[in-house]
Design a protein around this motif. Structure first.
Motif, PDB file in Angstrom:
ATOM      1  N   THR A   1       0.834  -1.195   0.000  1.00 49.31           N
ATOM      2  CA  THR A   1       0.000   0.000   0.000  1.00 49.31           C
ATOM      3  C   THR A   1       0.869   1.245   0.000  1.00 49.31           C
ATOM      4  O   THR A   1       2.089   1.175   0.196  1.00 49.31           O
ATOM      5  CB  THR A   1      -0.937   0.021   1.222  1.00 49.31           C
ATOM      6  N   GLU A   2       0.214   2.391  -0.190  1.00 48.70           N
ATOM      7  CA  GLU A   2       0.961   3.644  -0.291  1.00 48.70           C
ATOM      8  C   GLU A   2       1.713   3.969   0.999  1.00 48.70           C
ATOM      9  O   GLU A   2       2.762   4.606   0.967  1.00 48.70           O
ATOM     10  CB  GLU A   2       0.004   4.780  -0.656  1.00 48.70           C
ATOM     11  N   ASN A   3       1.196   3.499   2.135  1.00 50.24           N
ATOM     12  CA  ASN A   3       1.894   3.775   3.401  1.00 50.24           C
ATOM     13  C   ASN A   3       2.870   2.664   3.789  1.00 50.24           C
ATOM     14  O   ASN A   3       3.350   2.614   4.920  1.00 50.24           O
ATOM     15  CB  ASN A   3       0.883   4.014   4.524  1.00 50.24           C
ATOM     16  N   GLY A   4       3.148   1.749   2.826  1.00 51.95           N
ATOM     17  CA  GLY A   4       4.181   0.745   3.051  1.00 51.95           C
ATOM     18  C   GLY A   4       3.701  -0.576   3.612  1.00 51.95           C
ATOM     19  O   GLY A   4       4.514  -1.493   3.820  1.00 51.95           O
ATOM     20  N   ARG A   5       2.415  -0.730   3.838  1.00 53.46           N
ATOM     21  CA  ARG A   5       1.900  -1.980   4.403  1.00 53.46           C
ATOM     22  C   ARG A   5       1.789  -3.043   3.309  1.00 53.46           C
ATOM     23  O   ARG A   5       1.329  -2.768   2.203  1.00 53.46           O
ATOM     24  CB  ARG A   5       0.532  -1.734   5.042  1.00 53.46           C
ATOM     25  N   LEU A   6       2.214  -4.278   3.605  1.00 53.55           N
ATOM     26  CA  LEU A   6       2.125  -5.386   2.663  1.00 53.55           C
ATOM     27  C   LEU A   6       0.742  -6.030   2.758  1.00 53.55           C
ATOM     28  O   LEU A   6       0.237  -6.287   3.849  1.00 53.55           O
ATOM     29  CB  LEU A   6       3.202  -6.434   2.948  1.00 53.55           C
ATOM     30  N   GLU A   7       0.145  -6.285   1.582  1.00 47.12           N
ATOM     31  CA  GLU A   7      -1.205  -6.844   1.539  1.00 47.12           C
ATOM     32  C   GLU A   7      -1.255  -8.024   0.574  1.00 47.12           C
ATOM     33  O   GLU A   7      -0.519  -8.066  -0.414  1.00 47.12           O
ATOM     34  CB  GLU A   7      -2.217  -5.784   1.081  1.00 47.12           C
ATOM     35  N   ASP A   8      -2.147  -8.972   0.850  1.00 47.63           N
ATOM     36  CA  ASP A   8      -2.497 -10.059  -0.055  1.00 47.63           C
ATOM     37  C   ASP A   8      -4.008 -10.023  -0.256  1.00 47.63           C
ATOM     38  O   ASP A   8      -4.759  -9.871   0.705  1.00 47.63           O
ATOM     39  CB  ASP A   8      -2.101 -11.429   0.509  1.00 47.63           C
TER      40      ASP A   8
END
Length: 915
Positions: free
Chosen positions: A252-259
């Protein structure tokens, strides 16, 4: 063979897919993938390339044809009633002598297999955007049903991954393909329209909705269709073995990893130039740029490196449909300049069969109902409407067509007219605004008067507005068809009047677009009256000192002005205004209020509107209150005149979208990102140690401008994104300026000190447009720019014939785009000026002298000044050339003395009675 009727019998009987391998010399014949369906379906060896192919003829795949493999099997030839199949046909080489060449070889999509991290070619439920386009199509592999290739299930969640093969230096595509953001949005919207339960998500880096009204379309996709936009570049796609679903990994734009898991993934592939086109360019000796596209220049966007060879469309750069259409007309205009002395020498006048007099015949009506792919057929039960139409009075024939506007269906309509002796035709399909002339032409080619035609709009007025009510939409379609048939029973042949053409043009506006249009028309041998409100020519180009690509704008402008002022074919009026315009196509009369206080009257056959635009004057960010807050144009002026040298700024903050993409102006001004990067690069060149920030919502450096965006990042320009709901704030404390913005990665507000704050402001329409538009009888859009006849198909025409537009009058655009559109407008104008006479509409007002009292009510309501009262006879008189058949006079006449041909009281009453 020319004898082919496109009936498809040969394709139906071709045994390619059922023949036993041993019967063809042990050469195994497998089902052949359909190129048109992007290999999602199969085709025969003999086939029609696609549903609306022009010409609509079958072709033979020689490499796979059994006949060519072992000289057996001529089943198709046996079944061809037209005797159109000739296996002895040989390839021919034609030698053509021409005066010019236009290159429009198009593009091909990027090979998504080169982006292995997305699993294309490995995971069946990962498809390209072009494949998904075919999935959505009614003529596609699944008949318009949105389904997964693996199991045929309707995907509940679809993900679109943007910039596949675009903005990617690793695969040699460091440019933006310009169209992907909008076609992904379009596909997401259509998917939702096809199956309401579908949820769509678009993963993107920058949303490049830079075209006219594109931002509004994005907002509509969000609000009405629930399209979800996620700002992120997906790192990889993995298949979930048990279900065939796809798991996307992204940050995400704030650096969080997502699946996230999706049922179907669509890769929005970019545009590239095919190897065959690169070879063609080498044969022709024309230069290509570093990406393999045709090399052009800012000031000659339609010219190649070889004189006499011109270019248009995606071969010069990736572009959308309106720009492609503009360039096509512009390239034709370049040829017109070069070859105008040979004009008309090879032209053959089209001959029509003698018109059949049907006035004494009993009406025999044919009804043709269109599926329009799934636009209509996906909502309306078309076969049911056809069955209903067959039972209506005076209908002797009715049938449905997949695309009634296609060339093969036009031929079918001609055939049906002859077979069933039809003397009236009703087409139930889309809008008469775009398609009525096509069907009227078909009637003329069949020997019928073109006005023996009626159209029922069951798309725009029915299937589109009732897409979730198929039963009601079907019933309404029957109503519309019944009304059209009732009116058609009373249609009569109408004559079209001919007008002589005045071979001079009026161009309004002496900026880049206006001068280009005037010169292009004048070079083709026509006189031009060029009107400019300022004392000097040049418009906005006067304030441009340098360009991104290094070309000399000042030298170009001066040469352009010199040519205009010295041209024998251009009458120039500076410090002048349009006072009045009267007349019609081919015969306009304009009064010009000139700079010397006198009025000048000129007569002309066409009008080109090039009134330009202006820079928005901000009320935000202390503009006008602090000299350190300036616009990009002001910054460019200071750089060019060395005003910054004495007090070298250490920190410059640029704020994008000031006055654009907001509640008041919901459009992108298109050039602001480019101008910001141009000035940022120039500042970095002059003062390498400067701290430079560009605060943006999206960076819209489409096409080859992406290269300069990359250069700006490499030069140390820092780009920080902000949301519309959380705009940057400018603060002044102790005479120091600082800009406060929320940094999306840190998700914290930061303060940027600024010696200069530079605002990238909107391009706005001039107020004069509101005065000129009523004079010309042409519309403006909600933003005050002139509104073209059709956004994609007629981007330089007005609905009012003989009037054309170009440049910033149409909407914000770059220098090369303005030049292309100006040349396109000149081409459309020259198309009229090159004729001695032209036919105009037959649906015009008709006065019944026995009922007319000469009261003048019709004169007061006529927007086109087409009705006057003859004071001698005290009767209203219609100027047939000016009348547009709008019906205002007929509806206002207190005595019922006015009818409109083609919309008579009797015809309207019959339609209402049928309803």
């Amino acid at each position: 063979s020319e004898a082919c009727l496109g009936c498809g019998s040969c394709e139906f009987v071709c045994p390619t897919e059922t023949i036993k391998p041993e019967e063809i010399c042990k050469k195994e014949i497998r089902p052949i993938a359909s190129e048109f369906d992007e290999n999602l379906s199969h085709r025969s060896v003999i086939y029609i390339p696609f549903p609306q192919a022009i010409p609509n003829k079958a072709v033979v795949d020689e490499e796979n044809c059994i006949h060519f493999l072992n000289e057996k099997c001529e089943v198709c030839k046996e079944f061809c009633e037209a005797d159109a199949i000739d296996f002895d046909q040989k390839e021919e080489v034609l030698d053509l002598e021409v005066g010019a060449v236009i290159l429009a070889p198009g593009f091909e999509e990027f090979d998504a297999k080169l982006k292995g991290e997305f699993g294309y070619g490995v995971y069946p439920n990962v498809v390209t955007s072009i494949e998904f386009e075919r999935i959505l199509s009614a003529s596609g592999p699944y008949g318009g049903r949105v389904q997964r290739p693996t199991d045929g299930d309707i995907p509940q969640r679809i993900a679109f991954i943007q910039c596949v093969g675009s903005r990617d230096l690793r695969c040699g595509s460091g440019y933006c393909s310009s169209v992907c953001c909008m076609y992904a949005t379009k596909e997401a919207v259509i998917a939702k329209e096809h199956q309401e339960q579908i949820e769509t998500t678009i993963f993107f880096m920058d949303m490049r909705a830079y075209g006219k009204d594109f931002d509004r379309y994005i907002e509509r996709a969000k609000s009405e269709y629930g399209v979800r936009y996620v700002r992120s570049r997906v790192s990889e796609v993995k298949e979930v073995k048990e279900s065939g679903n796809l798991r996307l990994s992204y940050q995400t734009e704030n650096g969080r990893l997502e699946d996230e898991e999706f049922d179907l993934v669509v890769l929005s592939v970019g545009l590239k130039i095919p190897g065959s086109v690169i070879n063609l360019a080498k044969k022709l000796g024309i230069a290509l740029n570093s990406f393999g596209f045709c090399q052009t220049s800012t000031f000659e966007p339609l010219s190649t490196s070889r004189e006499g060879i011109f270019v248009c469309g995606a071969f010069s750069s990736p572009k959308d449909i309106p720009e492609t259409v503009m360039q096509a007309s512009g390239a034709a205009s370049c040829v017109g300049e070069l070859l105008f002395s040979a004009r008309g020498k090879l032209v053959a006048e089209k001959k029509y069969p003698p018109q059949i007099d049907v006035r004494s015949e009993i009406p025999r009506i044919g009804v043709f109902v269109c599926h329009c792919g799934t636009n209509i057929g996906g909502v309306v039960n078309v076969p049911e409407v056809v069955a209903y139409a067959k039972g209506l009075p005076k209908v002797v024939f009715a049938e449905d067509n997949l695309y009634t506007c296609s060339q093969d269906t036009q031929e079918t309509i001609k055939k049906r007219i002859k077979e069933h002796r039809l003397n009236r035709v009703v087409v139930a399909s889309c809008s008469p605004r775009t398609h009525e002339p096509l069907f009227q032409e078909t009637l003329k080619e069949s020997g019928l008067n073109s006005y023996l035609f009626e159209m029922a709009n069951i798309r725009d007025q029915c299937s589109w507005v009732h897409m979730h009510q198929p039963r009601e939409a079907t019933e309404k379609s029957k109503d519309l068809v019944r009304m059209a048939v009732a009116k058609a029973r009373y249609l009569t042949p109408l004559p079209r009047i001919e007008l002589k053409i005045n071979h001079q043009a009026l161009v309004i506006g002496g900026g880049l677009a206006g001068m280009t249009a005037a010169l292009t028309i004048s070079r083709q041998g026509f006189k031009v009256h060029l009107v400019e409100k300022e004392a000097r020519l040049g418009g906005n180009l006067r304030d441009i000192h340098y360009l991104l690509d290094g070309e000399n704008s000042k030298a170009f402008l001066e040469s352009l002005i010199d040519e205009v002022e010295s041209s024998q074919n251009i009458n120039l009026y500076t410090t002048s205004q349009i006072k009045e315009i009267t007349g019609y196509l081919g015969n306009f009369k304009t009064t010009i209020s000139t700079g010397n206080g006198a009025d000048a009257e000129v007569e002309h056959g066409v009008v080109v509107v090039a009134t330009g635009a202006k820079e928005y004057q901000p009320v935000e960010y202390l503009y006008g209150k602090d000299a350190r807050v300036i616009t990009q144009r002001g910054l460019e002026e200071r750089i060019a005149t060395h005003q910054l040298d004495s007090a070298r700024p250490k920190s410059v903050v640029m704020i994008q979208c000031v006055g654009s993409r907001d509640q008041e102006r919901g459009y992108c001004s298109r050039i602001c990102c480019k101008e910001a990067i141009k000035n940022a690069l120039k500042l970095k060149e002059l003062y390498p140690e400067i701290n430079l920030y560009i605060l943006n919502r999206d960076i819209r450096t489409y096409g080859f401008q992406e290269e300069y965006y990359q250069k700006a990042r490499e030069a140390g320009v820092i780009f920080i994104r902000y949301d519309e709901t959380d705009k940057p704030v400018l603060k002044k404390s102790n005479d120091a300026l600082c800009v406060i913005i929320r940094e999306p990665i840190l998700n914290e507000k930061i303060s940027l000190p600024a010696d200069l704050v530079v605002l990238s402001v909107a391009t706005v329409a001039p107020e004069e447009n509101k005065i000129l538009a009523p004079m010309l009888k042409v519309p403006l859009n909600e933003d005050g720019f002139f509104l073209e006849a059709h956004v994609k198909l007629r981007p330089v025409d007005f609905a009012t014939e003989g009037i054309f537009l170009c440049g910033l009058a149409h909407g914000s655009k770059s220098i090369e785009e303005s030049i292309s559109q100006a040349k396109a407008a000149a081409a459309r104008a020259a198309r009229v000026l090159s004729k001695d006479k032209v036919e105009v509409e037959g649906k015009i007002a008709l006065i019944d002298k026995n009922l007319c009292s000469g009261c003048g009510t019709c004169v007061a309501v006529c927007a086109y000044q087409a009705v006057q009262v003859d004071e001698t006879e005290r009767l209203a008189v219609v100027n047939e050339a000016l009348c547009k058949g709008c019906g205002s006079c007929s509806s206002a006449c207190p005595g019922g003395a006015i009818d409109v041909k083609g919309f008579t009281d009797n015809q309207i009453y019959e339609a209402l009675e049928a309803f």
